[in-house]
Design a protein around this motif. Structure first.
Motif, mmCIF file in Angstrom:
data_model
loop_
_atom_site.group_PDB
_atom_site.id
_atom_site.type_symbol
_atom_site.label_atom_id
_atom_site.label_comp_id
_atom_site.label_asym_id
_atom_site.label_seq_id
_atom_site.Cartn_x
_atom_site.Cartn_y
_atom_site.Cartn_z
ATOM 1 N N VAL A 116 0.869 -0.943 -0.230
ATOM 2 C CA VAL A 116 0.006 0.202 -0.108
ATOM 3 C C VAL A 116 0.707 1.232 -0.128
ATOM 4 O O VAL A 116 0.474 2.312 -0.713
ATOM 5 C CB VAL A 116 -1.006 0.024 1.273
ATOM 6 N N LEU A 117 1.975 1.141 0.779
ATOM 7 C CA LEU A 117 2.871 2.286 0.744
ATOM 8 C C LEU A 117 3.346 2.883 -0.661
ATOM 9 O O LEU A 117 3.761 3.723 -1.166
ATOM 10 C CB LEU A 117 4.163 2.110 1.848
ATOM 11 N N LEU A 118 3.732 1.610 -1.235
ATOM 12 C CA LEU A 118 3.953 1.754 -2.645
ATOM 13 C C LEU A 118 3.047 2.297 -3.775
ATOM 14 O O LEU A 118 3.176 3.013 -4.684
ATOM 15 C CB LEU A 118 4.519 0.474 -3.167
ATOM 16 N N ALA A 119 1.772 1.982 -3.506
ATOM 17 C CA ALA A 119 0.727 2.325 -4.226
ATOM 18 C C ALA A 119 0.435 3.887 -4.144
ATOM 19 O O ALA A 119 0.139 4.480 -4.894
ATOM 20 C CB ALA A 119 -0.690 1.778 -3.801
ATOM 21 N N ILE A 120 0.689 4.452 -2.774
ATOM 22 C CA ILE A 120 0.522 5.718 -2.507
ATOM 23 C C ILE A 120 1.356 6.520 -2.804
ATOM 24 O O ILE A 120 1.416 7.544 -3.545
ATOM 25 C CB ILE A 120 0.501 5.942 -0.830
ATOM 26 N N SER A 121 2.958 5.951 -3.037
ATOM 27 C CA SER A 121 3.983 6.667 -3.925
ATOM 28 C C SER A 121 3.563 6.755 -5.085
ATOM 29 O O SER A 121 3.876 7.659 -5.903
ATOM 30 C CB SER A 121 5.351 5.956 -3.654
ATOM 31 N N TYR A 122 2.828 5.841 -5.951
ATOM 32 C CA TYR A 122 2.609 5.899 -7.243
ATOM 33 C C TYR A 122 1.414 6.891 -7.441
ATOM 34 O O TYR A 122 1.611 7.486 -8.508
ATOM 35 C CB TYR A 122 2.034 4.728 -7.729
ATOM 36 N N ASP A 123 0.531 6.887 -6.494
ATOM 37 C CA ASP A 123 -0.525 7.922 -6.448
ATOM 38 C C ASP A 123 -0.051 9.383 -6.500
ATOM 39 O O ASP A 123 -0.271 10.312 -7.475
ATOM 40 C CB ASP A 123 -1.396 7.897 -5.272
#
Length: 315
Positions: A116-123
């Motif tokens: 999820v932290l990776l997904a937030i960085s992508y966001d």
């Protein structure tokens, strides 16, 4: 003789460790521990409730924050029974199957949090690099697919760990160095070769936490490159401020996790108090600090939580 059949394996127990040298003070020490659990669970629950109740928060970033909150609540709820059981009731003995189940959920939720932290960085990268297509790229089906993918990947990767541990013989007193069950701790117990378990554990760490952290770093390098190309100083400040809370959350998550992993491998003979301190940091720092970080740094989250309390007062 090793524990080599299913019948005797079901009777196997492990012994968790409280706070060495302070066993007589466990009752008093339980007060700050339970308060940190309350802060972690209530804080994350408020963020989830605010995102669910406020339509202004139905955006990709806040939906990912809600997913992050779910993983951290799951992590806290998983560890709470054994940690508080030791402090309140001196309940150090845990049956082996229950320990394996706790280990599975701890590592699954940790893997999900990393994803999820990776997904937030992508966001954040999409929001800064291509803001005009932000809503077209991060649609609701896309977000749901990403969250489901993170969840399924985490479960699939962590399932072999307890299965392999269950096949091994155990032939001595099984004492763990923490108040909860970790794979790096459990693979020290069998009286058989655990090379396969160690290799698998390392492969999972590299393919999840290692790869996720690398991609997060890459995304922020690209974000920084994009931000430096923004002509307006005010625009650069706003863009960096948007990412500040997530950078803090990444550091708060990875630093304790890496520290615990390193301690198990390079400081096996360190003082038990050092292991206890590191495990407590891993246990409480991300779930306790992340609600505070996002509440302080994100104005819409503040407003959403304030709206929840206003509605309760009106009721």
């Amino acid at each position: 003789m090793g524990v080599e059949n299913n019948e005797s394996l079901e009777l196997l127990s492990v012994f968790l460790t409280g706070i060495p040298g302070l066993e007589a003070q466990h009752g008093w020490l339980s007060i700050p521990f339970i308060n940190m659990y309350i802060v972690a669970i209530v804080g994350k629950s408020l963020i989830m409730a605010a995102v669910q109740a406020d339509s202004a928060l139905h955006e990709p970033m806040y939906l990912f924050l809600s997913m992050l909150a779910i993983t951290e609540v799951g992590f806290s709820v998983t560890t709470l029974p054994t940690v508080m059981g030791i402090l309140w009731f001196d309940a150090c003995k845990v049956d082996f199957d229950r320990c394996l189940a706790q280990m599975f959920f701890i590592h699954t939720f940790s893997c999900m949090e990393s994803g999820v932290l990776l997904a937030i960085s992508y966001d954040h990268f999409v929001a800064i690099y291509n803001p005009l297509r932000y809503t077209a790229i991060l649609t609701l089906p896309c977000i749901i697919s990403m969250c489901l993918g993170i969840m399924l990947k985490s479960v699939a990767l962590m399932t072999p760990l307890p299965v392999l541990l269950k096949q091994l013989p155990y032939c001595h007193i099984n004492i763990l160095s923490h108040s909860y069950c970790l794979h790096s701790d459990l693979i020290q117990l069998p009286c058989a070769d655990t090379k396969l378990n160690s290799i698998l554990g390392l492969a999972i760490v590299l393919s999840t936490f290692g790869l996720d952290s690398l991609l997060i770093v890459v995304s922020y390098v690209l974000i920084l490159y994009t931000v430096l190309g923004i002509a307006s100083g005010e625009g650069r400040r706003k863009a960096l401020n948007t990412c500040a809370s997530h950078i803090c959350a990444v550091l708060v998550y990875y630093v304790p996790m890496i520290s615990v992993s390193v301690m198990h491998r390079v400081a096996k003979h360190a003082s038990p108090m050092v292991h206890t301190l590191m495990s407590s940091l891993y246990l409480f720092v991300p779930p306790v600090l992340n609600p505070i970080i996002y509440s302080v740094k994100t104005q819409l989250i503040q407003q959403g939580i304030a709206t929840l309390f206003c509605k309760k007062e009106l009721i």
